[in-house]
Design an enzyme around this catalytic site. Sequence first.
Site, PDB file in Angstrom:
ATOM      1  N   LYS A   7       0.835  -1.208   0.000  1.00  0.00           N
ATOM      2  CA  LYS A   7       0.000   0.000   0.000  1.00  0.00           C
ATOM      3  C   LYS A   7       0.871   1.261   0.000  1.00  0.00           C
ATOM      4  CE  LYS A   7      -1.664   1.702   4.031  1.00  0.00           C
ATOM      5  NZ  LYS A   7      -1.479   3.141   4.283  1.00  0.00           N
ATOM      6  N   ASN A   8       1.859   1.284   0.891  1.00  0.00           N
ATOM      7  CA  ASN A   8       2.654   2.510   1.048  1.00  0.00           C
ATOM      8  C   ASN A   8       3.584   2.779  -0.125  1.00  0.00           C
ATOM      9  OD1 ASN A   8       1.368   2.977   3.418  1.00  0.00           O
ATOM     10  ND2 ASN A   8       3.123   2.571   4.752  1.00  0.00           N
ATOM     11  N   ARG A  24      -3.691  10.630   4.815  1.00  0.00           N
ATOM     12  CA  ARG A  24      -2.573  11.560   4.801  1.00  0.00           C
ATOM     13  C   ARG A  24      -1.764  11.503   3.504  1.00  0.00           C
ATOM     14  NH1 ARG A  24       0.774  14.267   8.422  1.00  0.00           N
ATOM     15  NH2 ARG A  24       2.976  13.980   7.984  1.00  0.00           N
ATOM     16  N   CYS A  43      -4.622   8.302  10.145  1.00  0.00           N
ATOM     17  CA  CYS A  43      -4.776   7.630  11.440  1.00  0.00           C
ATOM     18  C   CYS A  43      -4.520   8.621  12.579  1.00  0.00           C
ATOM     19  CB  CYS A  43      -3.765   6.501  11.564  1.00  0.00           C
ATOM     20  SG  CYS A  43      -4.212   5.034  10.649  1.00  0.00           S
ATOM     21  N   ARG A  98       1.084  14.758  13.592  1.00  0.00           N
ATOM     22  CA  ARG A  98       1.489  14.522  12.206  1.00  0.00           C
ATOM     23  C   ARG A  98       1.390  15.755  11.303  1.00  0.00           C
ATOM     24  NH1 ARG A  98      -0.679   8.802  10.115  1.00  0.00           N
ATOM     25  NH2 ARG A  98       1.320   8.720   9.065  1.00  0.00           N
ATOM     26  N   PRO A  99       2.202  16.755  11.571  1.00  0.00           N
ATOM     27  CA  PRO A  99       2.174  17.944  10.705  1.00  0.00           C
ATOM     28  C   PRO A  99       2.788  17.679   9.336  1.00  0.00           C
ATOM     29  CG  PRO A  99       3.888  18.164  12.374  1.00  0.00           C
ATOM     30  CD  PRO A  99       3.193  16.863  12.636  1.00  0.00           C
ATOM     31  N   VAL A 100       2.716  18.688   8.447  1.00  0.00           N
ATOM     32  CA  VAL A 100       3.321  18.555   7.115  1.00  0.00           C
ATOM     33  C   VAL A 100       4.360  19.655   6.889  1.00  0.00           C
ATOM     34  CG1 VAL A 100       1.473  17.304   5.934  1.00  0.00           C
ATOM     35  CG2 VAL A 100       1.341  19.795   6.122  1.00  0.00           C
ATOM     36  N   LEU A 135       7.543  19.749   7.089  1.00  0.00           N
ATOM     37  CA  LEU A 135       8.743  19.425   6.302  1.00  0.00           C
ATOM     38  C   LEU A 135       8.438  19.420   4.808  1.00  0.00           C
ATOM     39  CD1 LEU A 135      10.460  16.562   8.344  1.00  0.00           C
ATOM     40  CD2 LEU A 135      10.843  19.023   8.435  1.00  0.00           C
ATOM     41  N   SER A 192      11.508  11.872   7.276  1.00  0.00           N
ATOM     42  CA  SER A 192      10.083  11.790   6.950  1.00  0.00           C
ATOM     43  C   SER A 192       9.923  11.071   5.613  1.00  0.00           C
ATOM     44  CB  SER A 192       9.467  13.190   6.867  1.00  0.00           C
ATOM     45  OG  SER A 192       8.223  13.121   6.166  1.00  0.00           O
ATOM     46  N   VAL A 193       9.154   9.997   5.633  1.00  0.00           N
ATOM     47  CA  VAL A 193       8.918   9.213   4.426  1.00  0.00           C
ATOM     48  C   VAL A 193       8.126  10.053   3.425  1.00  0.00           C
ATOM     49  CG1 VAL A 193       7.777   7.147   3.515  1.00  0.00           C
ATOM     50  CG2 VAL A 193       8.979   7.046   5.714  1.00  0.00           C
ATOM     51  N   ASP A 211       5.246   0.666  11.910  1.00  0.00           N
ATOM     52  CA  ASP A 211       4.023   0.037  11.405  1.00  0.00           C
ATOM     53  C   ASP A 211       3.888  -1.425  11.827  1.00  0.00           C
ATOM     54  OD1 ASP A 211       3.225   2.362  10.269  1.00  0.00           O
ATOM     55  OD2 ASP A 211       3.650   1.807   8.196  1.00  0.00           O
ATOM     56  N   ILE A 241       8.739   7.091  16.574  1.00  0.00           N
ATOM     57  CA  ILE A 241       8.319   7.781  15.347  1.00  0.00           C
ATOM     58  C   ILE A 241       7.043   8.598  15.575  1.00  0.00           C
ATOM     59  CG2 ILE A 241       7.758   7.504  12.874  1.00  0.00           C
ATOM     60  CD1 ILE A 241      10.564   6.485  13.519  1.00  0.00           C
ATOM     61  N   ARG A 272      -8.434  -0.362   5.095  1.00  0.00           N
ATOM     62  CA  ARG A 272      -7.576   0.647   4.472  1.00  0.00           C
ATOM     63  C   ARG A 272      -6.229   0.042   4.098  1.00  0.00           C
ATOM     64  NH1 ARG A 272      -6.155   5.176   8.113  1.00  0.00           N
ATOM     65  NH2 ARG A 272      -4.820   5.482   6.304  1.00  0.00           N
TER      66      ARG A 272
HETATM   67  C1  UD1 Z   1       4.605   6.904   6.277  1.00  0.00           C
HETATM   68  C2  UD1 Z   1       3.737   5.676   6.146  1.00  0.00           C
HETATM   69  C3  UD1 Z   1       3.252   5.219   7.516  1.00  0.00           C
HETATM   70  C4  UD1 Z   1       4.439   5.027   8.444  1.00  0.00           C
HETATM   71  C5  UD1 Z   1       5.353   6.253   8.454  1.00  0.00           C
HETATM   72  C6  UD1 Z   1       6.631   6.025   9.242  1.00  0.00           C
HETATM   73  C7  UD1 Z   1       2.707   5.958   3.983  1.00  0.00           C
HETATM   74  C8  UD1 Z   1       1.472   6.214   3.207  1.00  0.00           C
HETATM   75  N1  UD1 Z   1       2.592   6.003   5.314  1.00  0.00           N
HETATM   76  O1  UD1 Z   1       3.793   7.928   6.834  1.00  0.00           O
HETATM   77  O2  UD1 Z   1       2.532   4.007   7.364  1.00  0.00           O
HETATM   78  O3  UD1 Z   1       3.981   4.785   9.762  1.00  0.00           O
HETATM   79  O4  UD1 Z   1       5.723   6.622   7.122  1.00  0.00           O
HETATM   80  O5  UD1 Z   1       7.350   4.966   8.738  1.00  0.00           O
HETATM   81  O6  UD1 Z   1       3.759   5.677   3.425  1.00  0.00           O
HETATM   82  N2  UD1 Z   1       6.468  14.717  10.544  1.00  0.00           N
HETATM   83  C9  UD1 Z   1       6.528  16.052  10.848  1.00  0.00           C
HETATM   84  N3  UD1 Z   1       6.458  16.955   9.820  1.00  0.00           N
HETATM   85  C10 UD1 Z   1       6.329  16.562   8.526  1.00  0.00           C
HETATM   86  C11 UD1 Z   1       6.281  15.199   8.220  1.00  0.00           C
HETATM   87  C12 UD1 Z   1       6.355  14.294   9.250  1.00  0.00           C
HETATM   88  O7  UD1 Z   1       6.651  16.440  12.017  1.00  0.00           O
HETATM   89  O8  UD1 Z   1       6.245  17.425   7.641  1.00  0.00           O
HETATM   90  C13 UD1 Z   1       6.565  13.718  11.642  1.00  0.00           C
HETATM   91  C14 UD1 Z   1       5.332  12.848  11.766  1.00  0.00           C
HETATM   92  O9  UD1 Z   1       4.355  13.465  12.563  1.00  0.00           O
HETATM   93  C15 UD1 Z   1       5.905  11.604  12.407  1.00  0.00           C
HETATM   94  C16 UD1 Z   1       7.294  11.507  11.797  1.00  0.00           C
HETATM   95  O10 UD1 Z   1       7.598  12.810  11.305  1.00  0.00           O
HETATM   96  O11 UD1 Z   1       6.021  11.780  13.803  1.00  0.00           O
HETATM   97  C17 UD1 Z   1       7.435  10.520  10.649  1.00  0.00           C
HETATM   98  O12 UD1 Z   1       6.420  10.774   9.695  1.00  0.00           O
HETATM   99  P1  UD1 Z   1       6.565  10.391   8.162  1.00  0.00           P
HETATM  100  O13 UD1 Z   1       7.805   9.561   7.970  1.00  0.00           O
HETATM  101  O14 UD1 Z   1       6.420  11.613   7.348  1.00  0.00           O
HETATM  102  O15 UD1 Z   1       5.309   9.460   7.962  1.00  0.00           O
HETATM  103  P2  UD1 Z   1       4.269   9.446   6.789  1.00  0.00           P
HETATM  104  O16 UD1 Z   1       4.951   9.700   5.504  1.00  0.00           O
HETATM  105  O17 UD1 Z   1       3.103  10.266   7.161  1.00  0.00           O
END
Ligand code: UD1
Length: 428
Positions: free
Chosen positions: A22-23, A101, A125, A130-132, A134, A172-173, A315, A337, A407
Amino acid sequence: MDKIQIKGGNRLNGELKISGAKNAALPLMVASLLSDEPLTLTNVPHLTDISQLTEILCGLGVDLVMNGDGHAEAETGRVITLTARNITSTFAPYDLVRKMRASFLVIGPLLARCHQAQVSLPGGCAIGTRPVDLHLKGLEAMGAEIELIEGYVHAKAPGGLKGAHFHFPFVSVGATENLMMAASLAKGTTVLENAAQEPEITDLGLCLMAMGAKISGLNTRTLTIEGVDRLNGTAYRVMPDRIETGTYLMAVAAAGGEVELIGARSDLIGAVIPLLSNAGVKIGETNRGIKVSRNGAHYEGVEVTTEPYPGFPTDLQAQLMALVCTAKGTSRITETIFENRFMHAPELLRMGADIAIEHQTAVIRGVERLKGAQVMATDLRASVGLVIAGLAAEGETTVNRVYHLDRGFERIEEKLGGLGADIRRIKG
Ligand code: UD1
C-alpha cells in the site's frame, strides 16, 4: 460498521500470497501526475486507501483504468493505468484529503507540473499530530510561495520549481517522496540530505527513473535529483508489502503453525527477521518467499525501539506488542516515530495482557494466555495487532470498527481463514 469475530486457538498452516505494498502503491499512483503519458502499475493491492486516492486523482483530471479486483490475478495483482494528459484542477478538497494523509503527496507533483496547487491539510490515522511542515519547508526551499488559508495550503511557483539543497531535520517518508517527485521536474539539481531510505522510497525512485527522472543515491540518506523538462509514461510493478509480510510472520508466531508467504522478500524486513528468530520463531527463505513456523515452543520477550528504515518499523509495533503479550519474560517496546501510538495497549489489557506504559516505552510482562474480549480498533496497524491477539487468545474476540483494517490489509479474514483461523466478518 463491520466487525471481525475470531475464535482463538487455531494454528495457521498453508500458504498465502503477499499483496503489493500500500505505502509504495500510493506515491506511485501520485507520480502519474508528473507525466502526460500513461503510467501502468501492476501488483496494486485492493484496499480502500487505494480507491480513496483514485477519487482524488480523478478530481484532478487523471484518467484511470482499473482491471481486476486483486483476487484472480495472483501474478499481477490489480492493474491500474493512470493518464494525466490534462490536469484539469489543482485543488484537492478537505473531504477527500482528510481521510488519508498520503493524499497530501499530490502537492509536490502539482506544483512541479502546473506551478500551483491548493491542497487541504491532511488527516489519516489518529496517531499523533502529524504535521506537514517538512513537506512545505522543502517546497519553499525549491521556490514555492506558500500560504495557509482556512485549512488549505495555497502554493504557487510562478516560474516553476527550482532545484535546492534541503536537509531534513528528521526523517520523513512522505516529505521525502513529495520532494523527490517535485524535484524530478524542477529546474536544476536538488540534493535531499537525511532523506528517508524506506524501501517504498526506492520503489518510487525506480519508477521515476523508468519515467526518465535522473536520481542518484537511492538506498542512502542523500538523494540527488537532476530535474528534467518532462517525464514519460512507463509500466511498473509495485513491491510486495513488507508490513503485511511482517504482520503474517507475527500472526503465525502468535498462533503457531507453519506458513509460506509467497512473494515476500526478506531483504525488505531486515530488522524484523533477526528479532523474531532470536525470540524463537523459525523463519527461512524459500524460492517462492519466506516460510515461518512455530511449533509448541514458547518464544522469548524482546527489547526493541522503532526507527526509520532499516530499523524496526513503527508500522509493526502494534503487531509485535500483541505477540509478546504471551512471550516468556518481560518485553520493552519503545516508540520513537509517532507520539501517540500505543492506543492498542488498553485494548490488549481488556484481553488480559500485562502492559505498563512509561512515556514512550511499553513494558509488557508475558502472561500465559490472552482471553477473548470485545475490543475497538483505533488505527490501521493497531487493528491488525488486535486480530493477532485474537488468534492467540482463548475464546472469542470481536474487533469493532474494522474499517481501518480495510484501508491497509487486503482480504484479511479470507487470507487468515484460508490458513485455518476461525475468523469471520460481521457486516454492520
Ligand atoms: C509513512 C507511512 C506510515 C508510516 C510512516 C513512518 C505511507 C502512506 N505512510 O507515513 O505508514 O507509519 O511513514 O514509517 O507511506 N512529521 C513532521 N512533519 C512533517 C512530516 C512528518 O513532524 O512534515 C513527523 C510525523 O508526525 C511523524 C514523523 O515525522 O512523527 C514521521 O512521519 P513520516 O515519515 O512523514 O510518515 P508518513 O509519511 O506520514
